[in-house]
Design an enzyme around this catalytic site. Sequence first.
Site, mmCIF file in Angstrom:
data_model
loop_
_atom_site.group_PDB
_atom_site.id
_atom_site.type_symbol
_atom_site.label_atom_id
_atom_site.label_comp_id
_atom_site.label_asym_id
_atom_site.label_seq_id
_atom_site.Cartn_x
_atom_site.Cartn_y
_atom_site.Cartn_z
ATOM 1 N N GLY A 197 3.005 2.525 10.103
ATOM 2 C CA GLY A 197 3.495 3.792 10.787
ATOM 3 C C GLY A 197 4.602 4.245 11.650
ATOM 4 N N GLU B 269 -5.277 -4.923 10.605
ATOM 5 C CA GLU B 269 -3.797 -3.260 10.621
ATOM 6 C C GLU B 269 -4.801 -2.524 12.284
ATOM 7 O OE1 GLU B 269 -2.288 -2.276 7.491
ATOM 8 O OE2 GLU B 269 -3.947 -0.871 7.316
ATOM 9 N N HIS C 18 -9.355 1.429 5.204
ATOM 10 C CA HIS C 18 -8.108 1.634 6.058
ATOM 11 C C HIS C 18 -8.271 2.570 6.719
ATOM 12 C CE1 HIS C 18 -3.854 3.099 6.959
ATOM 13 N NE2 HIS C 18 -3.754 1.703 6.333
ATOM 14 N N SER D 5 3.836 -1.782 10.392
ATOM 15 C CA SER D 5 5.395 -1.765 10.759
ATOM 16 C C SER D 5 6.153 -2.980 10.701
ATOM 17 C CB SER D 5 4.858 -1.244 12.129
ATOM 18 O OG SER D 5 5.408 0.237 12.807
ATOM 19 N N GLU E 84 -6.071 5.145 7.717
ATOM 20 C CA GLU E 84 -6.345 6.470 6.910
ATOM 21 C C GLU E 84 -7.357 6.697 6.651
ATOM 22 O OE1 GLU E 84 -2.796 5.338 5.304
ATOM 23 O OE2 GLU E 84 -1.809 4.933 7.646
ATOM 24 N N ASN F 158 0.969 -1.145 -0.180
ATOM 25 C CA ASN F 158 -0.083 -0.088 -0.331
ATOM 26 C C ASN F 158 0.791 0.800 0.018
ATOM 27 O OD1 ASN F 158 -1.827 1.804 0.473
ATOM 28 N ND2 ASN F 158 -2.768 1.400 2.653
ATOM 29 N N TRP F 159 0.771 1.998 -1.079
ATOM 30 C CA TRP F 159 2.266 2.875 -1.446
ATOM 31 C C TRP F 159 1.429 4.273 -0.545
ATOM 32 C CZ3 TRP F 159 3.980 1.728 -7.086
ATOM 33 C CH2 TRP F 159 4.968 0.678 -7.094
ATOM 34 N N LYS F 160 0.245 4.246 -0.348
ATOM 35 C CA LYS F 160 -0.218 5.814 0.323
ATOM 36 C C LYS F 160 0.037 6.548 -0.725
ATOM 37 C CE LYS F 160 0.368 3.310 4.929
ATOM 38 N NZ LYS F 160 0.136 3.937 5.902
#
Length: 245
Positions: free
Chosen positions: A169, A163, A93, A205, A95, A7-9
């Site tokens: 992160g 997650e 997600h 992580s 975020e 997941n490159w965000k």
Amino acid sequence: MNYCIANWKMNKTISESINFLEEFKKKDLQNIKSKIILCPSFTSLKILETHVTGTKIELGAQNVHQNKRGAYTGEISVGMLKEIECEWVILGHSERRQYFLEEDVIINDKMNTVIENDLKPILCIGENESQRNKNETFNILESQLTTALSNINLSSNMLIAYEPVWAIGTGLSASFDQIHEVVNWISQFLLQEFSLKVPILYGGSVSAVNCESIISLESVSGFLIGTSALDVNEFSRICSIVNER
Ligand code: 13P
């Protein structure tokens, strides 16, 4: 089957995405048994389609709108994703929940649209730090899953990613025991409440250092990876460790 999902965000321009993929293809991943899925930004998704041709790498989007078309400025539809042969979509997600106020009912609508249109969802669930500290982890996961999966023609063509928000992160992955406990709970819950048996991944992580012990858990079927998936060497190390499982 194990999964390594990047997941490159909101990272990597088109040229950076192509560079990564071309470098990644040079790695010795010929006899890859696990599934590798790259989820770049929307701008890179189309062009990467040509670069994955002839490889076993698949592509996913990081989000999609719940409606099929219409006046939703800035949004992307399932039809747009299908036309570029994107097969997977990350939904829910943390975020998106945190910064874009996506609630479980919206995630449920998105799940429905994605499955009805033959795309494959990667549904993310997880508790935040204060919820874990208050021993609310299982209540939170239960409510996220119950709402996101309700009244849906569920298919086994989906993945669940556990997650924990506090591990994303931060460089601080959940412990082996924490992952073991939660992933087992999720698989029991899905079986009991939805008669559903799907692969469950871990995200938060993940690195080349900690992935070996986590993937040794029978119940964990791979990883959803953020930071470590931005570096082609680190990501390919994780892929080859997972592949050896
Ligand atoms: P990190 O791997 O950077 O913790 O991110 C995990 C994640 O959010 C993947 O969706």
